[in-house]
Enzyme design. Structure first.
Site, PDB file in Angstrom:
ATOM      1  CB  SER A 266       8.925  11.296  -2.782  1.00  0.00           C
ATOM      2  OG  SER A 266       7.888  11.949  -2.122  1.00  0.00           O
TER       3      SER A 266
ATOM      4  CG  ASP B 177       0.719  -1.864  -7.254  1.00  0.00           C
ATOM      5  OD1 ASP B 177       1.714  -2.522  -7.601  1.00  0.00           O
ATOM      6  OD2 ASP B 177       0.541  -1.468  -6.092  1.00  0.00           O
TER       7      ASP B 177
ATOM      8  CE  LYS C 280      10.357  11.530   1.500  1.00  0.00           C
ATOM      9  NZ  LYS C 280       8.893  11.709   1.428  1.00  0.00           N
TER      10      LYS C 280
END
Length: 553
Positions: A291, A302, A316
């Site tokens: 999460s 990223d 998740k």
């Protein structure tokens, strides 16, 4: 009756799903609600036994939501306390972890500087009564409700303490506002590494992270940060954005969410000035990193702001919000999916496409898509965050598993604390031969449930041979030889597995004196994850090369 309400709930769920997907048959929801209401009224009138209305309706609601995903849940007022504690990080109580064991409830460890700690409660205390009411044989949920309460209120706790002469003790404790820290420990490790253990994402996380980052990065000896998200199952989405904001420029996109309709699409950017945008960062993850933890790790990966080390995370990628319901009920509902800065969705399971038996499966790697990071590295969606550097941990042997499962190390640490009340020197304490021999002597071979896998398989092989008609004196002799070879004294196994067992004992003992921070910190002495992170940081050029595309451009 539960099956009946489950079936009705599934009908309602199917109607709601069709309604949301096609917008046809607008009266389908109302029609099915009428059916449900009629069934309930008929059952109330004619069923042979009385029906608990609250329980029956809650069962039906839960069955309906179970058809969607495990994160969409209904919480009546009586069940909302734990959820509020998770989001705020605060509750009214005495500040102690408790656990269910042998049909009773025990103190598993008081938190530092809480009423439980100040009063003198210790790990291993058996809770006998609260305010004169016995709690022996009760569940941990029941005892938790007795211990929690309004800050400033008092309670009397009777416990039975092991390994002391006067074992029955009573404490008058005043409840307080208990804060569960998101950062139970941070500090300088291995001489020049700023280490931060982040275990949750609550309303206080931003302040705790800012404090840790400010202190560590202002230390001239610290040359890199290790952010440990292992075992962190998440929390508030906004807290994840705030954590990332410590490392990237203000206004950096951290994630986007997409729900039903354009109005439910949102982009989250950092809104505060960073603490440091250049210091090398390594993030530790594992299969329980989920999460908000994955939002943090995925964004830093990223943005090429950190090297991710460990094992693939949970996966998740769903976002929940809460909706108020009548009679103080609360619905936690999945309202969107989140996407990392590169545009990838890391959700591992597609709950909207179930197998014929109703089960769900992980998205296979062959069906995932590729995306690119800020520097042009290739990353994939579906199935969690894949680390840049994989870590291989030593597998848990059966003997170490049994030592942990059956509380042998836990109990030994309690006995050690009872006979050594003075806190040992943290930096110099180790499990010596003397202490390890004490531990070996502490274990009663007659009570040690040593379920050896090889012996179990051999027993099954004997039975299979008998069924297949292979029994005979010669075969029996060979079986006896093999059984003798596999049968090893517990004492020898404790010696051969000492390297794996010592850290377990060490963590338990240090937690008795130095609480969560002590357990975490001493565990870093032999930590394959931290070792891998240090290798990335200390190997010349390794950190920078991992943040570049494989073609070197």
């Amino acid at each position: 009756m539960k099956k009946l309400f489950y079936s009705v709930a599934v009908v309602i769920c199917a109607a709601l799903c069709v309604e949301g997907a096609t917008r046809s048959k607008k009266n389908s929801v109302a029609r099915n609600m009428d059916i449900f209401s009629s069934v309930f009224k008929e059952m109330q009138t004619f069923y042979v036994d009385s029906i608990d209305a609250d329980k029956a309706v809650t069962t039906a609601i839960n069955a309906m939501l179970a058809e969607l995903d495990p994160y969409t849940v209904y919480m009546p007022k009586s069940e909302q306390e734990d959820f509020k504690t998770m989001t705020t990080g605060e509750f009214g109580g005495i500040g102690s972890y408790i656990m269910q064991r042998n049909g009773n409830v025990y103190i598993s460890g008081p938190q530092k500087d809480t009423p439980a700690n100040i009063a003198g409660l210790l790990a291993g205390d058996l809770i006998v009564s609260v305010d004169g009411d016995t709690v022996l044989g009760k569940t941990s949920t029941f005892v938790t409700e007795k211990l929690k309460g309004t800050p400033g209120s008092t309670l009397r706790l009777k416990v039975k303490r092991p390994y002391v002469q006067d074992s029955i003790l009573e404490f008058d404790i005043t409840r307080a506002k208990i804060k569960i820290p998101s950062v139970p420990y941070y500090g300088v490790e291995r001489g020049n590494i700023g280490y931060i253990a982040l275990t949750g994402f609550s309303e206080s996380t931003a302040d705790e992270m800012k404090k840790a980052m400010t202190e560590l990065t202002s230390n001239k000896d610290v040359k890199a940060i290790v952010l440990d998200l292992r075992g962190n199952v998440g929390g508030l989405l906004e807290s994840a954005v705030n954590v990332v904001s410590n490392f990237v420029p203000k206004g950096t996109k951290v994630l986007s969410t997409k729900g039903k309709g354009l109005l439910n699409e949102k982009i989250y950017k950092t809104t505060t000035a960073p603490i440091n945008t250049t210091i090398p960062v390594v993030v530790l993850i594992d299969g329980e990193t989920a999460s908000s933890s994955e939002i943090t790790a995925g964004a830093l990966q990223d943005l090429d702001r950190a090297v991710i080390v460990g094992n693939r995370s949970y996966g998740k990628g769903l976002v929940q919000t809460t909706r108020d319901l009548p009679y103080e009920g609360l619905l936690k509902v999945t309202m969107a999916k989140y996407y990392t800065p590169s545009g990838r969705l890391i959700q591992a399971i597609d709950y909207s496409h179930r197998n014929p038996d109703g089960s769900v499966s992980r998205i296979p790697d062959s069906l995932t898509n590729t995306f690119t990071t800020a520097h042009g590295r290739t990353v994939r969606d579906g199935g969690g965050i894949t680390p840049d550097v994989e870590v291989t941990y030593q597998p848990l042997s059966r003997i170490t598993f049994n030592i942990m499962r059956d509380f042998w190390a836990f109990d030994f640490a309690n006995k050690y604390r009872a006979t050594h009340p003075q806190a040992p020197d943290f930096n110099n304490f180790a499990i010596t031969d003397s202490i390890y021999n004490e531990f070996k002597a502490f274990i009663d071979p007659g009570k040690f449930e040593y379920d050896r896998v090889c012996e179990t398989l051999l027993s099954r092989l004997k039975e299979a041979a008998k069924v297949e008609g292979y029994s005979g004196d010669s075969l029996g002799v060979e079986f006896d030889k093999l059984e003798a070879m596999l049968r090893r004294p517990l004492d020898k196994d404790l010696d051969s597995q000492r390297e794996a067992i010592e850290p377990i004992i060490l963590r338990e003992i240090m937690e008795r004196y130095y609480f969560d921070a002590g357990r975490i910190r001493v565990g870093l002495r032999s930590d394959a994850g931290l070792d891998s992170a240090l290798q990335v940081i200390n190997t010349p050029g390794r950190y920078d090369s991992l943040l570049k595309p494989s073609n070197g451009k």
